[in-house]
Design an enzyme around this catalytic site. Structure first.
Site, PDB file in Angstrom:
ATOM      1  N   PRO A  89      75.002 -22.487  38.109  1.00 39.16           N
ATOM      2  CA  PRO A  89      76.327 -22.598  37.486  1.00 39.16           C
ATOM      3  C   PRO A  89      76.319 -23.481  36.251  1.00 39.16           C
ATOM      4  CG  PRO A  89      76.485 -22.916  39.861  1.00 39.16           C
ATOM      5  CD  PRO A  89      75.022 -22.938  39.513  1.00 39.16           C
ATOM      6  N   ASP A 169      77.303   1.246  25.674  1.00 32.12           N
ATOM      7  CA  ASP A 169      77.861   0.373  26.705  1.00 32.12           C
ATOM      8  C   ASP A 169      78.754  -0.705  26.106  1.00 32.12           C
ATOM      9  OD1 ASP A 169      76.633   1.651  28.781  1.00 32.12           O
ATOM     10  OD2 ASP A 169      74.889   0.337  28.815  1.00 32.12           O
TER      11      ASP A 169
END
Length: 258
Positions: A89, A169
């Site tokens: 994180p 994409d």
């Protein structure tokens, strides 16, 4: 390309990487995914890989010794330079640009933390980069590793049946993707935009570009702020905005003059 995954749950990683585009890339010899379990490098009978954190507090920390031995074996397994990524994180946010840079490397190792994480000294000496898949906490790095493997694996030349798929994409050019439709042309839920049915490729390209710009403006203006738009794109975005506001007024039963 080769991806080595350091994980306490190798079966999970292997199962995730054996399906879909990533599985096909491995079958075609475009991608190799290997797993390494730190428990195999523990030295005690209990295969211990974690210890209590110094300073007190809850949770355990992954120890230096098993991981140091593992990294030694990992590097001996191939002569190619290995870029080591710790999934954390605290890392930099995973973006499509970062995915492209990883996909261009011949070999990447993904370190999956567990418990309260990994001893900081090991990270300082063995890790080249820390990456986060989002601002939230997972129980371990395995799901994040699966995300990285999928994102990187599909960019290997030949992994996709149509190479243009990756170019269209979302995030490929900094923008979100345009809407897509398939059969039937008409349904109770609506109809396919006529421009997509007319065969005018220039008009289709223009419509898709306008929708991509408009979606990004509506949903991710932060991305749009980072893009340098050419004159055509600016005109298409202005056109999308006018149509969007006109539709809002129409839905509300008001006009722009109100």
């Amino acid at each position: 390309m080769r991806i080595d995954v350091i994980t306490l749950f190798p079966d999970f990683v292997r199962q995730c990487s054996e399906v879909g585009v990533v599985g096909r890339a491995q079958q075609r010899g475009l991608l190799q995914v290997e797993t390494w379990n730190p428990r195999d490098y523990a030295t005690d009978n209990y295969r211990t890989v974690d210890g209590r954190t110094f300073g007190g507090g809850p949770g355990m920390v992954m120890m230096i010794e098993p991981l140091r031995a593992l990294f030694g074996a990992l590097r001996e397994a191939s002569d190619e330079p290995t870029h080591v990524v710790y999934l954390s994180p605290q890392g930099a946010r995973l973006t499509q640009d970062r995915v492209r840079k990883l996909a261009a490397r011949p070999r990447v190792a993904l370190l999956c933390g567990r418990y309260e994480g990994v001893d900081e000294r090991l990270l300082a000496h063995e890790v080249d980069e820390e990456i986060s898949v989002g601002d939230y906490v997972l129980s371990g790095g395995e799901l994040a590793a699966a995300v990285v493997i999928d994102a990187v694996g599909r960019l290997q030349d030949g992994a996709l049946n149509d190479a243009q798929s990756a170019q269209q994409d979302s995030f490929s050019d900094g923008l979100l993707d345009c809407p897509h439709y398939t059969r039937p042309e008409t349904d109770a839920l609506g109809t396919v935009p006529p421009v997509l049915l007319g065969g005018d490729h220039a008009a289709i390209r223009r419509w898709r570009r306008k929708q991509s710009l408009g979606r990004t403006w509506l949903r991710r203006p932060d991305l749009l702020a980072q893009c340098v738009l050419d004159e055509e794109s600016r005109a298409l975005l202005d056109e999308f905005r006018r149509e969007h506001f006109a539709a809002q007024h129409l839905e509300a039963g008001t006009g722009p003059q109100d």
